[in-house]
Design a protein around this motif. Sequence first.
Motif, PDB file in Angstrom:
ATOM      1  N   VAL A 344      43.110  38.317  54.259  1.00  0.00           N
ATOM      2  CA  VAL A 344      43.232  39.362  53.250  1.00  0.00           C
ATOM      3  C   VAL A 344      42.947  38.739  51.897  1.00  0.00           C
ATOM      4  N   THR A 345      42.006  39.316  51.139  1.00  0.00           N
ATOM      5  CA  THR A 345      41.652  38.796  49.819  1.00  0.00           C
ATOM      6  C   THR A 345      41.570  39.941  48.825  1.00  0.00           C
ATOM      7  N   ALA A 346      41.703  39.556  47.540  1.00  0.00           N
ATOM      8  CA  ALA A 346      41.529  40.502  46.440  1.00  0.00           C
ATOM      9  C   ALA A 346      41.113  39.709  45.217  1.00  0.00           C
ATOM     10  N   PRO A 347      40.253  40.288  44.357  1.00  0.00           N
ATOM     11  CA  PRO A 347      39.888  39.583  43.124  1.00  0.00           C
ATOM     12  C   PRO A 347      41.138  39.303  42.282  1.00  0.00           C
ATOM     13  N   ASP A 348      41.075  38.246  41.518  1.00  0.00           N
ATOM     14  CA  ASP A 348      42.185  37.912  40.619  1.00  0.00           C
ATOM     15  C   ASP A 348      42.384  39.077  39.657  1.00  0.00           C
TER      16      ASP A 348
END
Length: 838
Positions: A344-348
Amino acid sequence: MRGDGRATVSWARNAEADLAGYRVYRSTSTPVAIDTAHRISGSAPLTGSALTSTGLRNGTRYWFAVTAVDRAGNQSRASADVSAVPADTTPPKAPDVLGADGYGDIDLNDNGVADPEDDLGENHLSWGPSWDDDFSTQDTFAGYHVYRATAPGGPWTRIRSADARVVQDNFHADKQAPIGVTAYYRVTAVDTAGNESTSATTESGEYARTVASALRPDTGLYPPRQPTGLQGELSGDNAALDWADNPVGSPTHGLTTGYQVQSATSASGPWTLRVGGDAPLTSSQFTDTSLPVGSTRHYRVRAVGKAVDADTPRAYSAWTEPVAVSRPLPPDTTGPAAPAAPEVTAPDGGTTATLTWITNGWPGYDQDFAGYQVTRGDSPDGPFTNSGSPRTPQCAAVPGTDEQVRCTLTDGPVAADATPYYRVVAVDQLGNRSSGTVVRLKRLPPPAPKPSTPTGLTATRVDGGILLDWDDSPASEVYLYYLYRTTYGSPCASVDTFHTADSHYVDTSPWRMARYCLTVRNFVGGYSDPIWVDVSDEPTPAPQTPEMPAATGTTDGIRLTWPVNDPVAARYEIWRRTETDAEYLKTADIPATASPDWTDTGAPAGVPSCYRTVAVNAAGDRSGLSEDTCAVRPYPEGTERPDRPAGLAARQDGDHAALSWQPVPGATGYLVYRYWGDAANPGTRVQDQPVTGTTLTDTAAPSPSSNAYYAVVAVDAAGVRSEAAVLPWAGDGYGASMTLAASGSADGVLLTWKWTCQNEWCPAPSSVAVQRWNPATQVWDELTSTLPGTAMSYLDTTAPSGTVSHYQVQVYGQDGDTPSQMGYGAVPATRPAPPTEA
């Protein structure tokens, strides 16, 4: 009053005192002449009031008139004419000693199987003639009536032909008697007046001495009837089949001693015998106790005939149409596979999370797959909150693997500084759930900044290639320029990529037409938005050849449409050919549009017209001719056209083809055409002038192995044509490689063939297809394409009865694409019409 050879005339008495009597006159016509020649009462007046005239001919009408006479000899006027027709009312004497014997099937050619040359047997009746059957010239004897019943007491049915003619001889062969069933018979004599005698006597011991019996035996040579009413249903875990018991007795079918049952996993086979191999199944029911769970089986049944001897095979009926029985799967309690390697990733600082994981097989491959349930929590141990209903992700194959797929889902909103935990679970439509793996959101650093979009891209044709030039971008933003070459007018994509640090590049191997796209990559890996320029060849080349136009016949003309496949076309030439033209003639010249559309209003009606197009650019350079297409302009509404010729037949006569057809009312001639490959084309006129008769010999007939057709069109005095009657060419076929035969029977048309490749490179046979010519649509209808390559026969049970059907057979090799060999162009056979019941 009429009688047998006589007639009686009567009248009311007169009241005069001097009445002497009456005179009676007779004639075969009216009015009756009152003269001596027609008087039948004698010279003296009759004193009574009636007279019987004898010696008359039965069936002839006679007219009578009466006059009164006084004592002075005066005669009154004649009465009104009356008539009578004498008739025979006496029945002939009964026939004598009726006997009956049954005879079984006669295998005339002694081959042990049923074929058209065999005699199906009969019940033979004979009797002594009636004593009135003396062949005298005055005899009114007509013959005999023969009656049959299934019980000694009737009811009785006349078994002579439908026109009710009598039996002239004192014997009769009943070939319609039921096989294997006792039949009962009565015979009477009948005269020409329709008088019928009592029944013939029989030998002692028969029923009431007036009924004879015979049993036509079943010798097992002819097959029993096909079973009817086949039904199948699931009974518990078993497949239960039931069908109607075969009826007993038929003039063309043997008795049924039992049944065979086959099953298959497909309605087209292959089939496996389930019961009736060693001994026929005597019941009309069967239970399959081995029906697998979650599967469907197809079943069919046929009747088994009587066993004759060890050297003669049994006769069988045709198989019934199959029925299917399905056994469903038990309730599903197994959850789908769990997602693997989730991330799971998301932009800073972003508020939307992207979840990815690996799975084996595409989601939804299982029919009960519902989607994925995404839950979110603040710790790895939960609690986890449902973030939405089950959803189907976006998936793509993992490079370098055969089965693995990477799937993606998004979740939001998420707090900009949060790093929650996620749990992803697969769910099916029954609510079964997989296990899940917990993973924490990872924040990604911001992407590299994009360089500024380049400007000033130009393309110039120079010696050695095409020079691409553009404005310099800031040096701090340029790590490399990326130049992409793709198809003219297409979106930018990396079809061909050129890297350069300069703000120019020469393409030394340019395409004739192309699009060039330019982006800038900076030192931190960011890419600018692209710019592009289109390049076409100079000088302008000849346009590409247009695609084959689509042609549609209307009463206003023939409409042509085709796609634009080269934008340099400025106009189009249209060329047309009809059957009277030796070559294509230029018909029109139209300007190019985005969707070329032109109607030939000068096309002749009722005649095939073929078209080809040519693209021309602004400089006058012309493309090649397109492929041709053909259509027929219909006649105006209300035009009366001759009927399509019926009964078109063709046979090979040495090197010639002999054609014949039935005459068409109102036709003054016929046009005969020869086709190759496709009967939709106009073909070649066999004879320049219309044929006035209904036969023609084509001395330039197609080769025996040609896939050719003949067509005949009727023409009336005004030149109006009928629709074409088309027939495939029936030559000798590929005699060196394939032999094909067809024969009709009551069960259908049986095709048999042998195929032997004459070349070493022929592939092994893989499958066989059978086609039948459809005279209504005038195309080949495919009957089957799933016969194995080893098949050497096929029974067409759907062939129409009483008409000629034409067939062709194709054998395919292991590649499954191209027929390795084709049989005859059109092998004819006739399925006989069903017998007329007596």
